[in-house]
Design an enzyme around this catalytic site. Structure first.
Site, PDB file in Angstrom:
ATOM      1  N   HIS A 279      -8.277  21.690-111.865  1.00 16.36           N
ATOM      2  CA  HIS A 279      -9.744  21.540-111.827  1.00 16.36           C
ATOM      3  C   HIS A 279     -10.280  21.743-110.405  1.00 16.36           C
ATOM      4  CE1 HIS A 279      -9.742  19.718-115.917  1.00 16.36           C
ATOM      5  NE2 HIS A 279      -8.600  19.183-115.496  1.00 16.36           N
TER       6      HIS A 279
ATOM      7  N   SER B  43     -18.529  41.407 -91.616  1.00 17.59           N
ATOM      8  CA  SER B  43     -19.971  41.186 -91.625  1.00 17.59           C
ATOM      9  C   SER B  43     -20.640  42.133 -90.652  1.00 17.59           C
ATOM     10  CB  SER B  43     -20.287  39.742 -91.235  1.00 17.59           C
ATOM     11  OG  SER B  43     -21.681  39.552 -91.087  1.00 17.59           O
TER      12      SER B  43
ATOM     13  N   LYS C  73     -16.050  37.829 -88.243  1.00 17.01           N
ATOM     14  CA  LYS C  73     -15.822  37.425 -89.637  1.00 17.01           C
ATOM     15  C   LYS C  73     -14.917  38.441 -90.328  1.00 17.01           C
ATOM     16  CE  LYS C  73     -18.435  35.386 -93.438  1.00 17.01           C
ATOM     17  NZ  LYS C  73     -17.758  35.959 -94.588  1.00 17.01           N
TER      18      LYS C  73
ATOM     19  N   GLU D 184     -11.141  40.923-103.524  1.00 18.63           N
ATOM     20  CA  GLU D 184     -12.476  41.167-104.062  1.00 18.63           C
ATOM     21  C   GLU D 184     -12.530  42.510-104.801  1.00 18.63           C
ATOM     22  OE1 GLU D 184     -15.021  38.629-100.739  1.00 18.63           O
ATOM     23  OE2 GLU D 184     -14.969  40.816-100.619  1.00 18.63           O
TER      24      GLU D 184
END
Length: 461
Positions: A184, A314, A320, A327
């Protein structure tokens, strides 16, 4: 000027203008004019299959003494060149066309007939010779099965095997790295990173078994059914000869369908295979998301691993770095799941003796195979093979994990364990320290019972 760019071609519907340098004829041009829908073309794998089928059909017709040997040889040579990809530019018809794929079948017939005529020095007819003993209604279903079978066998299964072996190598390397388990998305009992990765490998292997099982249905071909399944205008042994010729050309064990009526009227095998590809996409999504979560941070997330830094993450935040491969894989999987919906709807569209969504079924099935093959290798080589472990973050989270108190249930009971866990949560202290204050167990006993590595080894000893 028009005379230098176009030539006049004729078919049963009359004359029309065709680009002067096009190898195709009037029927292909009519389809180009009629279906300016998407600018999507039938995939390379499908054109390859069409070339192989036309070559195999010519061989079968010659073996059955229906086609002159010189004409058959010219068709075989020309069809093999189409299969090799030498003439893909001459297959311009949109995917969204007639539901039987007749336009694409005639496109192949016209191109091959033109090439064979040039090679032979005498006319080879697209219908009478190249399409002998065939109909679009059995050629296109056969091409779906042949193209998907070859792409799965030559590309997808090797890519998934590579992914599996990459995961298994990393699982062995990380067999002794103990971390906090999560259910969970909440802290749970510890596991090793190796155990976590073996679950990924098992998912991929199970998916491969499903795909391989479905290949037994994909290798059965509808060729020989012709227009409605009765085999009209084809020799009764034509389908068997074509399957044999295709096996000789590809090494893949194609066979005639037991019931060619079903092969024309339905696309159940393609729907089944798409379902297996969807299942694989679900598995890859799970793996990609696990990697994203473990990589999250590096300071405010879990930060258990660091994926390879592949590109700036980014346009505004310097330094970043994002988990771009997981993805991309997740997006591939979303596309495959969407393709499965399209294929399912297409599979429902068999009206009486013919399915009438064959081109879109072919396009989506082959795209799913293609992008899953590429995504599996990317995930293996650019994410799983190269991620590093942040041992300090893993150890810090593990040391503070109050759920370790589960190991004391047999000694102190569930209720007292829950109280100790709540106190450890509230005070942000290691479970060992809180348990030492609230039980009669010695520190050595507690260390033995709460040893995270020992807890990953399963049942009671």
């Amino acid at each position: 000027m028009a005379d230098t760019k176009f030539r006049t071609e004729r078919d049963s519907m009359g004359e029309l203008q065709v680009p002067a340098d096009a190898l195709y004829g009037a029927q292909t041009q009519r389809a180009v004019d009629n279906f300016p829908v998407s600018n999507l073309r039938m995939p390379r794998a499908f054109i390859r299959a069409l070339g192989l089928i036309k070559s195999a059909c010519a061989t079968a017709n010659q073996e059955l003494q229906l086609l002159d040997g010189k004409i058959a040889a010219a068709i075989v040579q020309s069809a093999e060149a189409v299969a090799a990809g030498n003439y893909d530019a001459h297959f311009p018809i949109d995917v969204f066309q007639t539901g039987s794929g007749t336009s694409t079948n005639m496109n192949a017939n016209e191109v091959i007939a033109r090439l064979a005529s040039d090679a032979l020095g005498e006319p080879v007819h697209p219908n009478d010779h190249v399409n002998m003993s065939q109909s679009s209604n059995d050629v296109i279903p056969t091409a779906i099965h042949v193209s998907a079978s070859l792409e799965i066998d030559e590309r997808l299964l090797p890519a998934l095997a590579h992914l599996t072996s990459t995961i298994e190598v990393r699982a062995q390397e990380l067999a002794n790295v103990t971390k906090t388990g999560r259910t969970h998305l909440m802290d749970a009992m510890p596991v090793t990173l190796g155990q976590e990765l073996t679950a990924w490998a098992a998912q991929i292997k199970q998916g491969m078994y499903r795909i391989q099982a479905s290949l037994t249905r994909m290798r059965a071909l509808a060729q020989g059914g012709t227009a409605v399944g009765t085999g009209v205008n084809a020799h009764k042994d034509f389908g068997a000869h074509v399957a044999k010729a295709l096996k000789q050309r590809t090494g893949f064990a194609f066979t005639p369908m037991d019931n060619v009526f079903a092969g024309l009227a339905s696309q159940d095998a393609a729907v089944e295979m798409s379902g297996q590809l969807k299942t694989m996409a679900v598995s890859l999504t799970k793996i990609a998301n696990d990697l994203r979560w473990m990589n999250s941070g590096p300071l405010a997330g879990l930060g258990e691993i660091a994926l390879p830094a592949l590109q700036p993450g980014s346009s505004i935040m310097p330094g970043k770095v994002n988990p771009v491969i997981p993805e991309a894989v997740a997006m591939v999987c979303a596309q495959v799941i969407g393709n499965d919906v399209t294929i399912t709807i297409g599979g429902q569209s068999g009206n009486f003796q013919l399915n009438v969504m064959l081109p879109v079924i072919a396009y989506n099935l082959l795209q799913s195979i293609d992008i899953l093959s590429n995504a599996a290798r990317l995930l293996a080589d650019k994410a799983i093979a190269g991620f590093t472990i942040n041992e300090n973050n893993i150890k810090a989270a593990l040391d503070k994990n109050p759920i370790l108190v589960t190991a004391l249930n047999r000694v102190i009971g569930y209720e007292k364990g829950a109280a100790i866990a709540k106190q450890a949560y509230a005070e942000g202290r290691p479970i060992l320290d809180v348990a030492k204050e609230n039980t009669d167990l010695s520190e050595d006993e507690l260390k033995q019972l709460l040893d995270p590595a020992k807890l990953t080894r399963g049942g009671i000893e």
